[in-house]
Design a protein around this motif. Structure first.
Motif, mmCIF file in Angstrom:
data_model
loop_
_atom_site.group_PDB
_atom_site.id
_atom_site.type_symbol
_atom_site.label_atom_id
_atom_site.label_comp_id
_atom_site.label_asym_id
_atom_site.label_seq_id
_atom_site.Cartn_x
_atom_site.Cartn_y
_atom_site.Cartn_z
ATOM 1 N N ALA A 181 -13.036 -65.357 20.436
ATOM 2 C CA ALA A 181 -12.464 -66.589 21.010
ATOM 3 C C ALA A 181 -13.237 -67.810 20.513
ATOM 4 N N ASP A 182 -14.570 -67.710 20.437
ATOM 5 C CA ASP A 182 -15.377 -68.815 19.911
ATOM 6 C C ASP A 182 -15.079 -69.050 18.435
ATOM 7 N N GLU A 223 -4.586 -63.959 6.995
ATOM 8 C CA GLU A 223 -5.579 -64.532 6.088
ATOM 9 C C GLU A 223 -6.977 -64.487 6.701
ATOM 10 N N LEU A 224 -7.081 -64.776 7.985
ATOM 11 C CA LEU A 224 -8.382 -64.711 8.654
ATOM 12 C C LEU A 224 -8.890 -63.278 8.726
ATOM 13 N N ASN A 225 -7.997 -62.321 8.936
ATOM 14 C CA ASN A 225 -8.401 -60.918 9.011
ATOM 15 C C ASN A 225 -8.984 -60.414 7.692
ATOM 16 N N LYS A 226 -8.591 -61.027 6.573
ATOM 17 C CA LYS A 226 -9.166 -60.641 5.278
ATOM 18 C C LYS A 226 -10.655 -60.957 5.203
ATOM 19 N N THR A 227 -11.083 -61.978 5.959
ATOM 20 C CA THR A 227 -12.487 -62.399 5.904
ATOM 21 C C THR A 227 -13.358 -61.687 6.929
ATOM 22 N N ASP A 245 -13.759 -53.877 12.184
ATOM 23 C CA ASP A 245 -13.855 -53.757 13.644
ATOM 24 C C ASP A 245 -13.556 -55.062 14.384
ATOM 25 N N ASP A 246 -13.686 -56.189 13.707
ATOM 26 C CA ASP A 246 -13.536 -57.480 14.371
ATOM 27 C C ASP A 246 -12.229 -58.193 14.038
ATOM 28 N N GLN A 247 -11.293 -57.517 13.434
ATOM 29 C CA GLN A 247 -10.038 -58.164 13.068
ATOM 30 C C GLN A 247 -9.169 -58.396 14.296
ATOM 31 N N PHE A 248 -8.299 -59.407 14.183
ATOM 32 C CA PHE A 248 -7.437 -59.814 15.289
ATOM 33 C C PHE A 248 -6.138 -59.031 15.291
ATOM 34 N N LYS A 249 -5.649 -58.753 16.489
ATOM 35 C CA LYS A 249 -4.274 -58.314 16.662
ATOM 36 C C LYS A 249 -3.474 -59.589 16.898
ATOM 37 N N MET A 250 -2.226 -59.575 16.512
ATOM 38 C CA MET A 250 -1.422 -60.792 16.541
ATOM 39 C C MET A 250 -1.317 -61.413 17.930
ATOM 40 N N ASN A 251 -1.045 -60.616 18.959
ATOM 41 C CA ASN A 251 -0.910 -61.168 20.313
ATOM 42 C C ASN A 251 -2.220 -61.755 20.808
#
Length: 128
Positions: A29-30, A55-59, A63-69
């Motif tokens: 969230a931060d 695009e953010l998930n590529k970086t 383990d820390d990638q976002f799910k869309m919701n």
């Protein structure tokens, strides 16, 4: 056992030698809150939240990638916190609907009645 003044000097030196600020781990969230102005700029440029999230998930590590919701929720909260308005209105209506009414003559007076009582229960986009 009493402490000596040289212990105080050693303790002060030890505190000074510590790094000025410990590295803080960011929550996801931060992370989004820190990028909200850039995310909003991309949204106004025409990119969708799904494209930005991808695009953010590529970086990020696996383990820390976002799910869309989850990403949508973080963006909404960060936008509210930063005082940034949404890029579009989230309603389905394009304008106010006109009521369906007809006039019925009643002994010289005009009385306004609704055409169909079922029109009171307009479809609001969901099942009841």
């Amino acid at each position: 056992m009493a402490l000596k003044t040289e212990h105080l000097k050693e303790a002060k030196a030890a505190l000074k030698s510590m790094s000025s600020q410990r590295e803080k781990k960011l929550t996801r969230a931060d992370f989004v809150t820190g990028l909200i102005k850039d995310i909003h700029a991309k949204m106004t440029a025409g990119f969708s939240l799904a494209e930005i999230c991808e695009e953010l998930n590529k970086t990020l590590p696996e383990d820390d990638q976002f799910k869309m919701n989850t990403f949508k929720t973080y963006v909404r909260r960060a936008r509210t916190k930063a005082g940034i308005a949404p890029t579009r209105a989230w309603t389905r209506r394009t304008g106010p609907t006109e009521p369906k009414i007809q006039t019925v003559p009643d002994k010289g007076k005009t009385k306004v009645q609704k055409e169909d009582p079922a029109s009171d229960f307009r479809d609001q986009g969901g099942d009841l």
